[in-house]
Structures are given as C-alpha cells and as structure tokens.
Scaffold this motif. Sequence first.
Motif, mmCIF file in Angstrom:
data_model
loop_
_atom_site.group_PDB
_atom_site.id
_atom_site.type_symbol
_atom_site.label_atom_id
_atom_site.label_comp_id
_atom_site.label_asym_id
_atom_site.label_seq_id
_atom_site.Cartn_x
_atom_site.Cartn_y
_atom_site.Cartn_z
ATOM 1 N N ARG A 1 0.800 -1.434 -0.005
ATOM 2 C CA ARG A 1 -0.070 0.065 0.122
ATOM 3 C C ARG A 1 0.722 1.271 0.202
ATOM 4 N NH1 ARG A 1 -5.511 -0.266 3.666
ATOM 5 N NH2 ARG A 1 -6.621 -1.422 2.278
ATOM 6 N N MET A 2 1.963 1.352 0.167
ATOM 7 C CA MET A 2 2.956 2.288 0.196
ATOM 8 C C MET A 2 3.474 2.708 -1.190
ATOM 9 S SD MET A 2 5.500 2.068 3.679
ATOM 10 C CE MET A 2 6.466 1.096 2.954
ATOM 11 N N PHE A 3 3.412 1.838 -1.979
ATOM 12 C CA PHE A 3 3.891 1.804 -3.393
ATOM 13 C C PHE A 3 3.317 3.056 -3.997
ATOM 14 C CE2 PHE A 3 6.285 -2.147 -4.589
ATOM 15 C CZ PHE A 3 6.723 -2.087 -3.413
ATOM 16 N N PRO A 4 2.120 3.378 -4.115
ATOM 17 C CA PRO A 4 1.419 4.446 -4.798
ATOM 18 C C PRO A 4 2.101 5.829 -4.411
ATOM 19 C CG PRO A 4 -0.279 3.004 -4.201
ATOM 20 C CD PRO A 4 0.991 2.663 -3.527
ATOM 21 N N PHE A 5 2.621 5.855 -3.185
ATOM 22 C CA PHE A 5 3.120 7.078 -2.842
ATOM 23 C C PHE A 5 4.626 7.333 -3.005
ATOM 24 C CE2 PHE A 5 -0.526 5.637 -0.258
ATOM 25 C CZ PHE A 5 -1.508 6.567 -0.333
ATOM 26 N N ALA A 6 5.250 6.519 -3.435
ATOM 27 C CA ALA A 6 6.621 6.348 -3.809
ATOM 28 C C ALA A 6 7.102 7.496 -4.337
ATOM 29 C CB ALA A 6 7.154 5.040 -4.154
ATOM 30 N N ASN A 7 6.591 7.627 -5.594
ATOM 31 C CA ASN A 7 6.611 8.713 -6.784
ATOM 32 C C ASN A 7 6.632 10.109 -5.971
ATOM 33 O OD1 ASN A 7 7.570 10.103 -8.971
ATOM 34 N ND2 ASN A 7 5.521 10.613 -9.389
ATOM 35 N N LYS A 8 5.445 10.274 -5.309
ATOM 36 C CA LYS A 8 4.893 11.435 -4.523
ATOM 37 C C LYS A 8 6.056 11.949 -3.514
ATOM 38 C CE LYS A 8 0.866 13.471 -2.205
ATOM 39 N NZ LYS A 8 -0.265 13.038 -1.453
ATOM 40 N N THR A 9 6.822 11.017 -2.768
ATOM 41 C CA THR A 9 7.817 11.296 -1.867
ATOM 42 C C THR A 9 9.334 11.278 -2.225
ATOM 43 O OG1 THR A 9 7.843 9.044 -1.405
ATOM 44 C CG2 THR A 9 6.365 10.320 0.028
ATOM 45 N N GLY A 10 9.132 10.975 -3.870
ATOM 46 C CA GLY A 10 10.542 11.061 -4.504
ATOM 47 C C GLY A 10 11.484 9.958 -4.021
#
Length: 352
Positions: free
Chosen positions: A45-54
């Motif tokens: 579930r953390m994967f969709p936020f990886a790009n958002k957090t760089g």
Amino acid sequence: MSDIVWKRLGVFAFLDSGVPPSHQEGYTTLVIVHGFAWPAGVFSRMFPFANKTGSRVVIINRRGYPGSEPFADEDRALLASSMEDTSEGLKCADEFMKQRAEELHDFLVELVKSESLAINRVMLAGWSLGASWMTAFLANAASFDDSEVKLHQYLRRVIAYDAPAHILGYPYPQGYYYPLNDPSISLEEGVKRFPLWVTSYYDHGNTLETLSLLSTSSNPLPTITGMTPENLALALYVAPAAPDGTDGLTHTSCVDRGLYAQLRKATLYPPPQAERGWSDVEFRCLWCDRSNWLMPWGRWALEAEVSAAKESGANIREISVMRMRGSNHFAHWDEPERTLRVLLSDSPDADL
C-alpha cells in the motif's frame, strides 16, 4: 498490484516501485525486510506514494517465503543444530543469522551496482521480526567482502521498525502476555491467534504498570478485520511461522540461546573499525505507540541502555529513536503514506 513488479536478485524475490519518474536523479531507495508471517505484500500500500515522496521502495521476501530461494538441507541442518541448549547451539544460531545477514549484504551490493544507486541515499529497514535481520546485518557487516562496493557509503541509516522487545534481546516483564508463549494453549493455537493479537490497537500509559498487556482497543478495530481474502492472500503467509517452520525455529533458537541480545550488543557497541566505516552507520528505532506492549517496552529498554552507555563513556553507535503517535504495528497498511514519510525522514523528531 498491477503496477508493481516482482523481481528476483540473488536469493530474494522482491517488490520494486521503480525509479520515481519525477525524481530521476538523487532519489532515496528504501529497502524493507518484512516480519513474522507477513511477507512483502503487506507493504504494497505504500507503493502509490513512492513517486510522490521522491523515493523508490524495495521490499524483500525473505527465504522461506514465496518466490525467494527455499532453504537448502544444510541450512535446515544448521538451524536444527541451533536448537541445542549448548554453546555449540549458540554458535550454530549465530552462524545461521550471519549467513542471512551476508545474503542481505550481497543483495544490497548487487542492487547498488545494477541500479546505480546514489551514495548516502539508501535506507534499510527491518519490521518486527525483520529487525533481527538489521542487528545481524550491522553486527556482521564489517566482515563481509567490500571489494566491489563500499556498502556503508551508500547507507544513510538502518532502521528497526517497530521492533518487539524480545527481538532486540530484552527480557519480558513479569505478568506479560504473548500468544506464542501462552501456557494455557498449544503453540499451534498461539500461531492461529497471533494475527488478530498483533494487528490490534492498544492504549498504553508511560509505565510498566500502565502498559496494556492484554486488553485491546475497539477503536480502531484490528487491522486484519478490514482485510479482504485477496488482501490476506497478498499479505499473510503462515507456513514459516509454524512451530516447525523456518521462522518459528529461528525465533525460538535466537530467544532460547540469547542470540538476539548478543546481536543487539554487537550493533550498539561496534569495535573501532574506522577504516571500514560501518561503526558510523546510524541505527534508528522507530516505534508505534499503539502497537502491543512489546514495542513500548522495547523502546524504554533501549533508551535506558543507551543513556547508561553514554553516561559511562562507552563507545556506542549513533542511535536515534522516533515515535509514530496513534499508530499500531501495521501502520504501513493503515497509514501507508504517513508511514513511508516517517521511514524516509531524516529527523527523528519530525511531526509526521
């Protein structure tokens, strides 16, 4: 999960969020080692936020879990020998964990090489039982071959993410409850009860007397109650956690032989090795204050030990402690974006 790629490197299968498109250069790579019975998928579930957090998130399935290399007969023989209550049993347990640490080291070296990862931009985290992979890693890293990659130069820090007290080698308090040690039920029944117990929320005070050793909170409900059968197929794999499974045997051996404490001490008090650089790698304890009692108890014990060591002038590694308020042991499932930001944070005092 359609946009998440399973890969294989060395003995490990792993999930990889990939290079963040918005941060092609200078991104941080977070490598996570999972815990007891809950493999890599529980972090998806953390994967969709990886790009958002760089960031780039890489989650390893340890050996014995789907996709990774099964343990060989010689590995199982070494693990069986570690069950003996002798000095030789301790040596076997230590050797077994050293081998797991070297596999992790070699994986990281190959990842750095194949993906051209940046110096000082890799973080390594072990969740729950996976925290023992962190202490085994730091306890042994200086002995591994660094002729190809000076791995310590790439690691910003190593994180014990919500590590239970006994995984750090601290003794249980009187009156404690732990389903895997409950004398009123069989160990097999304890394994069945473990998922509900470990995914619950708890309300603790600031002393041993006010720890919630057994009573759970009804708000929120345990994380597992909101998981669908599809979620559980991805996030839960109990075979290694059985009493005769590889995690079950490893955990019993490391507790009974006292190896967890030995690895913690080797992590906190590294011998001078300035030329190798491993003693300069930061070790962080990230704890969730609504997890079961083992997490605050472990945090208190660690802080007390570090404080006493500093007062005595002992040579101790850089240690930081970070708290996730209101979170339970499955923060990465219930609060994936926040958890990712916390794991990536440089400041242990950040209010995230």
